[in-house]
Motif scaffolding. Structure first.
Motif, PDB file in Angstrom:
ATOM      1  N   HIS A 287       0.908  -1.387   0.092  1.00  0.00           N
ATOM      2  CA  HIS A 287      -0.143   0.152   0.558  1.00  0.00           C
ATOM      3  C   HIS A 287       1.029   1.590  -0.207  1.00  0.00           C
ATOM      4  O   HIS A 287      -0.164   1.749   0.004  1.00  0.00           O
ATOM      5  CB  HIS A 287      -1.178  -0.608   1.268  1.00  0.00           C
ATOM      6  CG  HIS A 287       0.019  -0.066   2.359  1.00  0.00           C
ATOM      7  ND1 HIS A 287       0.653  -1.123   2.831  1.00  0.00           N
ATOM      8  CD2 HIS A 287      -0.228   0.972   3.904  1.00  0.00           C
ATOM      9  CE1 HIS A 287       1.222  -1.095   4.140  1.00  0.00           C
ATOM     10  NE2 HIS A 287       0.583   0.255   4.252  1.00  0.00           N
ATOM     11  N   GLU A 296      -1.229  -0.341 -13.971  1.00  0.00           N
ATOM     12  CA  GLU A 296      -2.459  -0.291 -13.522  1.00  0.00           C
ATOM     13  C   GLU A 296      -3.529   0.065 -15.123  1.00  0.00           C
ATOM     14  O   GLU A 296      -4.300  -0.982 -14.713  1.00  0.00           O
ATOM     15  CB  GLU A 296      -3.396   1.098 -12.027  1.00  0.00           C
ATOM     16  CG  GLU A 296      -2.110   1.277 -11.523  1.00  0.00           C
ATOM     17  CD  GLU A 296      -2.731   2.560 -10.785  1.00  0.00           C
ATOM     18  OE1 GLU A 296      -3.695   3.510 -10.906  1.00  0.00           O
ATOM     19  OE2 GLU A 296      -2.908   2.485  -9.264  1.00  0.00           O
ATOM     20  N   ASN A 300      -2.264  -4.490 -13.925  1.00  0.00           N
ATOM     21  CA  ASN A 300      -0.909  -4.974 -13.088  1.00  0.00           C
ATOM     22  C   ASN A 300      -1.716  -4.057 -11.408  1.00  0.00           C
ATOM     23  O   ASN A 300      -2.051  -3.061 -11.146  1.00  0.00           O
ATOM     24  CB  ASN A 300       0.405  -4.131 -13.428  1.00  0.00           C
ATOM     25  CG  ASN A 300       0.417  -5.682 -14.369  1.00  0.00           C
ATOM     26  OD1 ASN A 300       0.323  -6.751 -14.276  1.00  0.00           O
ATOM     27  ND2 ASN A 300       1.425  -4.648 -15.440  1.00  0.00           N
ATOM     28  N   THR A 301      -1.105  -4.484 -10.273  1.00  0.00           N
ATOM     29  CA  THR A 301      -1.036  -3.970  -9.104  1.00  0.00           C
ATOM     30  C   THR A 301       0.400  -4.224  -8.144  1.00  0.00           C
ATOM     31  O   THR A 301       1.319  -5.015  -8.995  1.00  0.00           O
ATOM     32  CB  THR A 301      -1.873  -5.013  -8.202  1.00  0.00           C
ATOM     33  OG1 THR A 301      -1.669  -6.442  -8.184  1.00  0.00           O
ATOM     34  CG2 THR A 301      -3.107  -4.988  -8.775  1.00  0.00           C
ATOM     35  N   THR A 302      -0.064  -3.660  -7.044  1.00  0.00           N
ATOM     36  CA  THR A 302       1.826  -3.605  -6.803  1.00  0.00           C
ATOM     37  C   THR A 302       1.772  -4.997  -6.236  1.00  0.00           C
ATOM     38  O   THR A 302       3.324  -5.251  -5.926  1.00  0.00           O
ATOM     39  CB  THR A 302       1.354  -1.968  -5.213  1.00  0.00           C
ATOM     40  OG1 THR A 302       0.531  -2.901  -4.562  1.00  0.00           O
ATOM     41  CG2 THR A 302       1.672  -0.654  -5.839  1.00  0.00           C
ATOM     42  N   ASN A 303       0.709  -5.737  -5.703  1.00  0.00           N
ATOM     43  CA  ASN A 303       1.473  -7.058  -5.250  1.00  0.00           C
ATOM     44  C   ASN A 303       1.749  -7.809  -6.175  1.00  0.00           C
ATOM     45  O   ASN A 303       2.429  -8.745  -5.519  1.00  0.00           O
ATOM     46  CB  ASN A 303       0.092  -7.186  -5.009  1.00  0.00           C
ATOM     47  CG  ASN A 303      -1.149  -7.370  -3.410  1.00  0.00           C
ATOM     48  OD1 ASN A 303      -0.122  -6.755  -2.766  1.00  0.00           O
ATOM     49  ND2 ASN A 303      -1.933  -7.200  -3.231  1.00  0.00           N
TER      50      ASN A 303
END
Length: 321
Positions: A287, A296, A300-303
């Motif tokens: 986060h 995004e 894609n996500t930061t995870n």
């Protein structure tokens, strides 16, 4: 000095009791409860991004009851003022003095419900207390109870009338996770209870003073220089990843070390393993990262970025302490 084997065993046993006790109210969510207690024992704060009715309030209430602590709930709305959170100083004509009337932030467990519905000015009222465990009103500093944790919630779907938490505010939260809907068996158990609630009461299993002792013990867990080097390289990789606009700060690294210490103690160890870092990297770091808008848009996500980095970054060999 590192924890003794006896202290490590007591910590792990007590941690298991804390988790099991809260699961009376939050059925079938062992990992979320483990993360919540780890966050508290690492002197951090928890952000829950989840749908309504998943048990966020029940989690905060059960944690407070488990450790015989005080608990307050603050419903964040656009008209909420900073003084509604921190408290206010009022002049008493009878005594001729200004008396401080503490706000709901003065509790061991504070549920900040729908935190992103309050204005940025009100959100900023939490910055000092979440970082320093104190509130300054009219130039006078007031300490909040110890232990102290803020459990904030926000709805990932409903964004109308909300104010996005700025990066500085997100960075104050040690962890971000979700509760999610219960599985089939847990749902049946909940539905079969009286009035849709689990009938078994949440009892107190430890005092707030003993929780404070656990926090102190967690801080004594040993971290090998190789593990610290591993965390430092992990932070650097989040900053240099091509998909990322904003990587993780040193504060994020310090929080990850604290969380890993508490997690290791919860498993009966007096030293941190690289696997602890891998386990907690997502709730502690994801986060705090900001992706490139194009990434995004691609979904894609930061995870996803963290998983790639952890898969490519060589971990140090385990070393017994």
């Amino acid at each position: 000095m590192p924890l003794t084997p006896e202290q490590s065993q007591w910590f792990a046993t007590t941690f298991g009791q804390l988790v099991a006790n809260v699961e009376v109210a939050l059925v079938g969510k062992t990992r979320t409860v483990q993360l919540a207690w780890t966050c508290l024992l690492a002197e951090g704060h928890l952000l829950l991004e989840d749908f309504p009715g998943t048990g966020k309030t029940s989690l905060a209430r059960a944690m407070a009851q488990t450790m015989q602590g005080s608990q307050n709930r603050i419903q964040f709305t656009p008209d909420l003022l900073p003084s509604d959170v921190t408290g206010v100083t009022i002049y008493d004509q009878g005594t001729g003095r200004f008396d401080f009337h503490p706000g709901p932030i003065f509790a061991n467990v504070v549920l900040a419900d729908e935190i992103n519905r309050a204005s940025p000015k009100t959100q900023s009222a939490l910055l000092e207390v979440m970082e320093e465990s104190q509130v300054t009103v009219d130039g006078v500093t007031h300490r909040v109870p110890d232990p102290f944790v803020v459990i904030a919630t926000q709805n990932p779907i409903e964004q109308a009338g909300t104010y996005r938490l700025p990066e500085a505010q997100l960075d104050r939260f040690l962890m971000k996770t979700s509760i999610g809907y219960p599985d089939h068996a847990s749902t049946v158990q909940i539905l079969s209870s009286t009035h849709g609630r689990v009938t078994a009461p949440v009892r107190s299993v430890i005092s707030a003073e003993n929780v404070a002792s656990m926090i102190e013990l967690a801080g004594q867990v040993h971290v090998e220089p190789a593990v610290l080097d591993y965390i430092s390289r992990l932070l650097q990789e989040t900053r240099e990843a091509p998909e990322v606009l904003l990587g993780c700060s040193v504060r994020a690294g310090l929080g990850l070390v604290r969380a890993c210490k508490a997690w290791a103690a919860a498993t009966g160890r007096n030293y941190v393993l690289p696997d602890d870092v891998k386990t907690l990297a997502e709730p502690v770091l994801a986060h705090r990262m900001m992706l490139d808008p194009e990434e995004e848009f691609r979904g894609n996500t930061t995870n996803d970025v963290l998983k790639r980095i952890l898969g490519q970054l060589p971990a140090p060999q385990e070393a017994a302490v």
